[in-house]
Enzyme design. Sequence first.
Site, PDB file in Angstrom:
ATOM      1  N   TYR A  74       3.853  50.809 -25.127  1.00  0.00           N
ATOM      2  CA  TYR A  74       5.367  51.499 -26.177  1.00  0.00           C
ATOM      3  C   TYR A  74       6.624  51.066 -25.481  1.00  0.00           C
ATOM      4  O   TYR A  74       7.581  50.838 -25.544  1.00  0.00           O
ATOM      5  CB  TYR A  74       4.400  52.683 -27.099  1.00  0.00           C
ATOM      6  CG  TYR A  74       6.291  52.475 -28.996  1.00  0.00           C
ATOM      7  CD1 TYR A  74       5.690  51.805 -29.537  1.00  0.00           C
ATOM      8  CD2 TYR A  74       6.827  53.095 -28.054  1.00  0.00           C
ATOM      9  CE1 TYR A  74       7.049  52.440 -30.260  1.00  0.00           C
ATOM     10  CE2 TYR A  74       7.478  53.106 -28.962  1.00  0.00           C
ATOM     11  CZ  TYR A  74       8.227  52.279 -30.063  1.00  0.00           C
ATOM     12  OH  TYR A  74       8.938  52.340 -30.858  1.00  0.00           O
ATOM     13  N   PHE A 126      30.522  30.523 -35.083  1.00  0.00           N
ATOM     14  CA  PHE A 126      29.720  31.011 -34.956  1.00  0.00           C
ATOM     15  C   PHE A 126      28.932  31.857 -36.329  1.00  0.00           C
ATOM     16  O   PHE A 126      28.938  32.342 -36.701  1.00  0.00           O
ATOM     17  CB  PHE A 126      28.276  30.504 -33.789  1.00  0.00           C
ATOM     18  CG  PHE A 126      26.439  30.330 -34.288  1.00  0.00           C
ATOM     19  CD1 PHE A 126      26.846  29.400 -34.462  1.00  0.00           C
ATOM     20  CD2 PHE A 126      25.923  31.465 -34.289  1.00  0.00           C
ATOM     21  CE1 PHE A 126      25.101  28.223 -34.341  1.00  0.00           C
ATOM     22  CE2 PHE A 126      25.091  30.647 -34.522  1.00  0.00           C
ATOM     23  CZ  PHE A 126      24.383  29.585 -34.367  1.00  0.00           C
ATOM     24  N   THR A 127      27.542  30.771 -37.095  1.00  0.00           N
ATOM     25  CA  THR A 127      27.371  31.433 -38.453  1.00  0.00           C
ATOM     26  C   THR A 127      27.261  33.143 -38.382  1.00  0.00           C
ATOM     27  O   THR A 127      27.321  33.594 -38.995  1.00  0.00           O
ATOM     28  CB  THR A 127      26.384  30.579 -39.237  1.00  0.00           C
ATOM     29  OG1 THR A 127      25.680  30.081 -38.334  1.00  0.00           O
ATOM     30  CG2 THR A 127      27.085  29.277 -39.736  1.00  0.00           C
ATOM     31  N   LYS A 260      17.245  29.450 -26.528  1.00  0.00           N
ATOM     32  CA  LYS A 260      17.681  28.091 -26.350  1.00  0.00           C
ATOM     33  C   LYS A 260      17.454  28.130 -25.079  1.00  0.00           C
ATOM     34  O   LYS A 260      16.744  27.637 -24.372  1.00  0.00           O
ATOM     35  CB  LYS A 260      19.537  27.930 -26.169  1.00  0.00           C
ATOM     36  CG  LYS A 260      19.695  28.114 -27.553  1.00  0.00           C
ATOM     37  CD  LYS A 260      19.283  29.383 -28.827  1.00  0.00           C
ATOM     38  CE  LYS A 260      20.194  28.817 -30.360  1.00  0.00           C
ATOM     39  NZ  LYS A 260      19.507  30.524 -31.343  1.00  0.00           N
TER      40      LYS A 260
HETATM   41  C1  P61 Z   1      20.565  26.790 -33.827  1.00  0.00           C
HETATM   42  F1  P61 Z   1      21.853  27.217 -38.675  1.00  0.00           F
HETATM   43  N1  P61 Z   1      21.208  29.864 -32.830  1.00  0.00           N
HETATM   44  O1  P61 Z   1      22.267  26.378 -33.076  1.00  0.00           O
HETATM   45  P1  P61 Z   1      19.366  33.384 -33.236  1.00  0.00           P
HETATM   46  N2  P61 Z   1      24.726  32.323 -30.471  1.00  0.00           N
HETATM   47  C2  P61 Z   1      24.604  31.268 -30.734  1.00  0.00           C
HETATM   48  C3  P61 Z   1      23.552  29.504 -31.079  1.00  0.00           C
HETATM   49  O2  P61 Z   1      23.544  29.014 -31.479  1.00  0.00           O
HETATM   50  C4  P61 Z   1      22.881  30.882 -31.809  1.00  0.00           C
HETATM   51  C5  P61 Z   1      22.893  32.389 -32.206  1.00  0.00           C
HETATM   52  C6  P61 Z   1      23.885  33.000 -31.668  1.00  0.00           C
HETATM   53  C7  P61 Z   1      20.545  28.486 -34.039  1.00  0.00           C
HETATM   54  C8  P61 Z   1      19.521  29.113 -34.755  1.00  0.00           C
HETATM   55  C9  P61 Z   1      20.247  28.464 -35.559  1.00  0.00           C
HETATM   56  O3  P61 Z   1      23.763  28.797 -38.712  1.00  0.00           O
HETATM   57  C10 P61 Z   1      22.568  28.521 -37.813  1.00  0.00           C
HETATM   58  O4  P61 Z   1      18.727  33.225 -31.438  1.00  0.00           O
HETATM   59  C11 P61 Z   1      25.535  30.260 -30.182  1.00  0.00           C
HETATM   60  O5  P61 Z   1      19.477  32.036 -33.882  1.00  0.00           O
HETATM   61  O6  P61 Z   1      19.253  35.233 -33.967  1.00  0.00           O
HETATM   62  C12 P61 Z   1      21.782  30.224 -32.812  1.00  0.00           C
HETATM   63  O7  P61 Z   1      20.693  33.687 -32.440  1.00  0.00           O
HETATM   64  C13 P61 Z   1      21.641  33.319 -33.092  1.00  0.00           C
HETATM   65  C14 P61 Z   1      20.622  27.965 -36.460  1.00  0.00           C
HETATM   66  C15 P61 Z   1      21.088  30.434 -36.161  1.00  0.00           C
HETATM   67  C16 P61 Z   1      21.182  27.630 -37.185  1.00  0.00           C
HETATM   68  C17 P61 Z   1      21.948  30.236 -37.011  1.00  0.00           C
HETATM   69  O8  P61 Z   1      20.091  26.439 -33.745  1.00  0.00           O
END
Ligand code: P61
Length: 464
Positions: A74, A126-127, A260
């Site tokens: 832990y 970014f979303t 990624k």
């Molecule tokens: C993706 F449709 N990306 O590209 P988490 N920053 C950036 C990302 O590309 C990102 C995150 C932060 C995704 C997954 C995803 O609207 C969406 O590990 C540049 O996914 O929490 C994630 O990182 C967030 C798909 C996220 C989406 C949000 O497919």
Amino acid sequence: MAQRRSWAEPYKIKVVEPIVMTTRGDRDRAIEEAGYNTFLLRSDDVFIDLLTDSGTSAMSDRQWGALMQGDEAYAGSRSYYRLEDAVRDVYGYEEFIPTHQGRGAEHILSQILIEEGDVVPGNMYFTTTRFHQEYAGGRFVDVIIEEAHDPASPHPFKGNVDLAKLSALIEEVGAERIPYISVETNVNMAGGQPLSMANLKETYELCRKHGILLMLDATRALENAWFIQQREEGYQEKSVKAILHEICSHSDGATVSSKKDNLVNIGGFLALRDPKLAGRARDLLVAFEGLHTYGGMSGRDMEALAAGIYEMVAVDDHVRARIGQVQYLGEILMKEGIPIVQPIGGHGIFLDAKAILPDIPQAQFPAQALAAALYVDAGVRGMERGVVSAGRDPTTGDHRYPKLELVRLAIPRRVYTQAHMDVTAESVVAVTEKSDAIPGLEFTYEPDELRFFRSRFRPVVGSG
Ligand code: P61
């Protein structure tokens, strides 16, 4: 390095996962049941899954071996210390804060730095990043260069910050209202487009002059490093490892989704230089993510991640093969005359839905409609990146209409072959040729937050 006549992936395949091609009738049914939203399809109904490059990488035999060495204590897990070393070595940040994935890091960072009424500039939204900035009481302002909003612009660094826009914003709202700028590497919503080292350096200098922090979204910083090596003067002889390290040196910290570049299926981190700030982050971490020595990951997750971080920079051929596969698909589509975001980006191909479906108004979600039609044709799953993803303005409640109305075909790392890319290209061509038959869509269900994940649609009667 001597020029080779040809190159190939620096790995061979040891384990495979069968995939099954369904019938057209099956796919018609599946997309209707999914409310024309590719996020709501079951993966068993998908043949080639290009929904995302997030958490979909194939791990290496070394990573699978590392999983067995996870220390599940832990507190004070050996795996945590291994991961901390990897982040310090490769990214160069002293303070390492593990999170369950990227948005966990965004949540913590936004909460410790943003106060009600603050403004947070960024090179395109970014979303999840913008969600957390707004959730913390901030307002996001886009300061990316104009070229990024034009799918046809061939600018080599469409991820660059527009320094004039940033200066004007500082002038307008005052530096004390801007806790930090969020600078994304290889900007996702722009089509996987890099920023240049020169631009990053200048942005950092401007921020320091005004006492504003610069936080990277270093999620795809490795892919950005590759483009710098290929395109920016003075970097041709440097390894991507050295370039990545230099990128991070021009920042005060970073959020990273390890799903990624880092070649794992789950994980992420926040990295900082300032120990005081890191202390505040750890205070929240223990409430929202987990103890500061695991932050939502298991010991085995942390082992696989540490191995992935070293592996991604071990040889330049890794990222060369990864982006090379994206380029391969993009070049076929360009030869076929399909409108895609140019230059070809790092993690996927982005189809220009406005150009492919000029008769569908943006209020009827052309990219959502195109993604659904592409799935039905041959079981290739992409993702809408247009008005549905952009959501509604929190003050007016109206749709935000982004200039880019795209379908993203994101390529998972080390997962698909060249033949999968050929099938994908054929399907895109076939769907584009019959684009007149594609109907616009309307909502049947619209969630309040991050609506694109779970929204449902139906075809607009009389359209298509
Ligand atoms: C993706 F449709 N990306 O590209 P988490 N920053 C950036 C990302 O590309 C990102 C995150 C932060 C995704 C997954 C995803 O609207 C969406 O590990 C540049 O996914 O929490 C994630 O990182 C967030 C798909 C996220 C989406 C949000 O497919």
